[in-house]
Design a protein around this motif. Structure first.
Motif, short mmCIF file in Angstrom:
data_model
loop_
_atom_site.label_atom_id
_atom_site.label_comp_id
_atom_site.label_asym_id
_atom_site.label_seq_id
_atom_site.Cartn_x
_atom_site.Cartn_y
_atom_site.Cartn_z
N ASN A 103 51.40 40.71 49.75
CA ASN A 103 50.10 40.51 49.20
C ASN A 103 49.10 39.56 50.09
N ASN A 104 48.02 39.85 50.03
CA ASN A 104 47.09 39.21 50.98
C ASN A 104 47.42 39.07 52.42
N VAL A 110 50.83 39.99 34.86
CA VAL A 110 49.92 40.65 36.14
C VAL A 110 49.11 39.40 36.79
N SER A 111 49.39 39.10 37.77
CA SER A 111 48.92 38.04 38.39
C SER A 111 48.60 38.46 39.88
N ARG A 112 47.41 37.77 40.60
CA ARG A 112 47.32 37.88 41.95
C ARG A 112 46.62 36.73 42.44
N SER A 113 47.10 36.35 43.82
CA SER A 113 46.26 35.46 44.48
C SER A 113 45.08 36.17 45.11
N TYR A 128 43.15 42.49 35.15
CA TYR A 128 44.57 42.08 35.25
C TYR A 128 44.81 42.69 33.62
N LYS A 182 44.21 31.51 42.39
CA LYS A 182 45.02 32.65 41.69
C LYS A 182 44.67 32.47 40.23
N GLY A 202 45.93 34.96 36.14
CA GLY A 202 46.99 35.92 35.71
C GLY A 202 46.87 35.97 34.38
N ASN A 209 39.26 40.78 45.26
CA ASN A 209 40.45 41.42 45.40
C ASN A 209 41.31 40.80 46.60
N MET A 210 42.66 41.23 46.61
CA MET A 210 43.36 40.76 47.58
C MET A 210 43.25 41.35 49.09
N ARG A 229 43.40 43.29 52.05
CA ARG A 229 44.31 44.37 52.79
C ARG A 229 43.62 45.10 53.91
#
Length: 426
Positions: free
Chosen positions: A40-41, A253-256, A274, A346, A348, A403-404, A406
């Motif tokens: 991720n990221n 559901v969690s994201r940096s 999320y 972050k 979530g 958003n991450m 990518r």
């Protein structure tokens, strides 16, 4: 009287460099070339092709540290695409079930398969047939190890990865000590870092030494798991196949974020997304949630901006999997923990108290609930067919600057017809 022998036989099927294999499936130009997939990221390297391993690129290494080697050797780099990997994983597992329904999906790229219904003499041939079928039907190469126990099948799989045939069977081998002697103790399934240190202190450096250790010593110095491992190395099955998947108790559901967030509106959009993701997951398993927890945090490594972390849990009036209700409740929780002046790294959501959605009505059910359930089904079916977020809520936003990262995404989505690679025929 028949001489055919039927003993316990467990096969471990492991997809080779799975994430890399998924990317290569849709991009034949990168076959036999060095390839890595990032976490991720675009943080760390989480999958490497054989060619990338030969260059000295390490598993789990931060991308920026390996960048010089990657640029110098023209290594192909891809951002992780978990929707693609998940889809191909399900296809592989469905293919394996055609050989036996007694299967344990161990991870996204591994599965244990019971081959006890095949004789000792034909089991390796069956292994080759499984490998050829998976490759033909899904395009994913695999390594297959077959043995009397799950632990030994792991050992066999380790050997299979280095063989051209990709299949190794330990069935019928009377003395496997020479094989186990080459397996370091930290490579034995179930032996972690702390246990490795303990074994080293007691003169156990390989699988053979653990296998031949006396039962008295093992019972005195090891726990139940350690005893099971030793017995399995001796060919005595102690760890059963878990062929039935237990229902999950929670869904996280969690994201940096791809970049730090300061504005409440952007944090609100992230949390809403999320929630949509989490509610879709529990609906796919016919579950409903009793409560939701929302959490946020800043980076602990950027102290000059101040560190802040907080969470809030709210119970639903009635257990639900309704995206609209879940998002609405989550934003109430977010509003109570958000603080201005921080750069959030972050966020979530966690749905807890999950239980089966039995379809029965309660005292507070009404006609509106049935309409909402129909709406949720329509949203899920549309998103499954045309790609996630085709139908969404306004609170989830459009631009999604949070958003991450990518930067190396292959942009392949098997659920979106327009993102599939095209083939031109002359």
């Amino acid at each position: 009287m028949s001489s055919i022998q039927y003993t316990k036989k467990i096969a471990l099927i492991d997809c080779n460099s799975f994430y890399v294999s998924c990317e290569r499936l849709f991009n034949p130009k990168i076959r036999k070339k060095p390839v890595v997939v990032l976490s991720n990221n675009d943080g760390c390297i989480i999958s490497r092709s054989t060619e990338a391993k030969a260059l000295g690129i390490k598993m789990g290494e931060p991308y920026f540290k390996a960048k010089d080697i990657i640029i110098k050797n023209k290594v192909n780099v891809f951002s992780s695409n978990y929707s693609l990997y998940g889809d191909l994983s399900r296809r592989v597992m469905r293919t394996l079930k055609r050989f036996n329904s007694a299967i344990e999906v161990y991870s996204i790229d591994e599965a244990f398969l019971d081959l006890s219904n095949f004789s000792d003499d034909e089991v390796e041939k069956v292994g080759r047939e499984i490998r050829e079928t998976v490759l033909k039907w899904t395009g994913i190469p695999t390594s297959i190890g077959i043995a009397k126990t799950k632990t030994l099948s792991k050992v066999a799989n380790h050997i299979a990865k280095k063989k051209k045939s990709g299949v190794t069977s330990l069935i019928g081998i009377e003395n496997i000590d020479p094989i186990l002697e080459k397996v370091e103790i930290n490579d034995v399934w179930g032996v972690g870092r702390q246990l490795t240190k303990f074994y080293h202190k007691n003169g156990i450096y390989n699988a053979k030494q653990l296998k031949n250790k006396s039962n008295t010593w093992i019972k005195k110095n090891s726990n139940v798991l350690g005893s099971r491992t030793a017995m399995e190395l001796r060919g005595v099955p102690c760890i059963d196949l878990e062929t039935t998947q237990t229902k999950r108790k929670s869904c996280v559901v969690s994201r940096s974020f791809g970049q730090r967030i300061e504005k409440y509106q952007e944090l609100k959009e992230a949390v809403a997304n999320y929630c949509l993701n989490a509610s879709e997951k529990i609906r796919s398993e016919s579950l409903i949630a009793k409560s939701i927890t929302v959490f946020v945090r800043t980076s602990p490594f950027q102290s000059r901006f101040g560190y802040y972390s907080n969470s809030k849990t709210i119970d639903f009036a009635i257990s639900t999997n309704n995206s609209i209700e879940i998002v609405k409740t989550a934003l109430v929780a977010l509003d109570s923990i958000f603080k201005n002046g921080y750069r959030y790294q972050k966020a979530g959501v966690m749905l807890t108290g999950l239980s089966n959605e039995d379809g029965s009505k309660n005292l507070f059910s009404c006609e509106k609930d049935e309409k909402i359930k129909g709406l949720m089904r329509s949203i899920d079916n549309t998103n499954y067919r045309y790609g996630r977020s085709t139908l969404s809520l306004a609170s989830a936003g459009v631009q999604k600057r949070w958003n991450m990262r990518r930067e190396h995404s292959s942009k392949i989505d098997t659920a979106d017809f327009y993102l599939l690679p095209t083939i031109r025929a002359n």
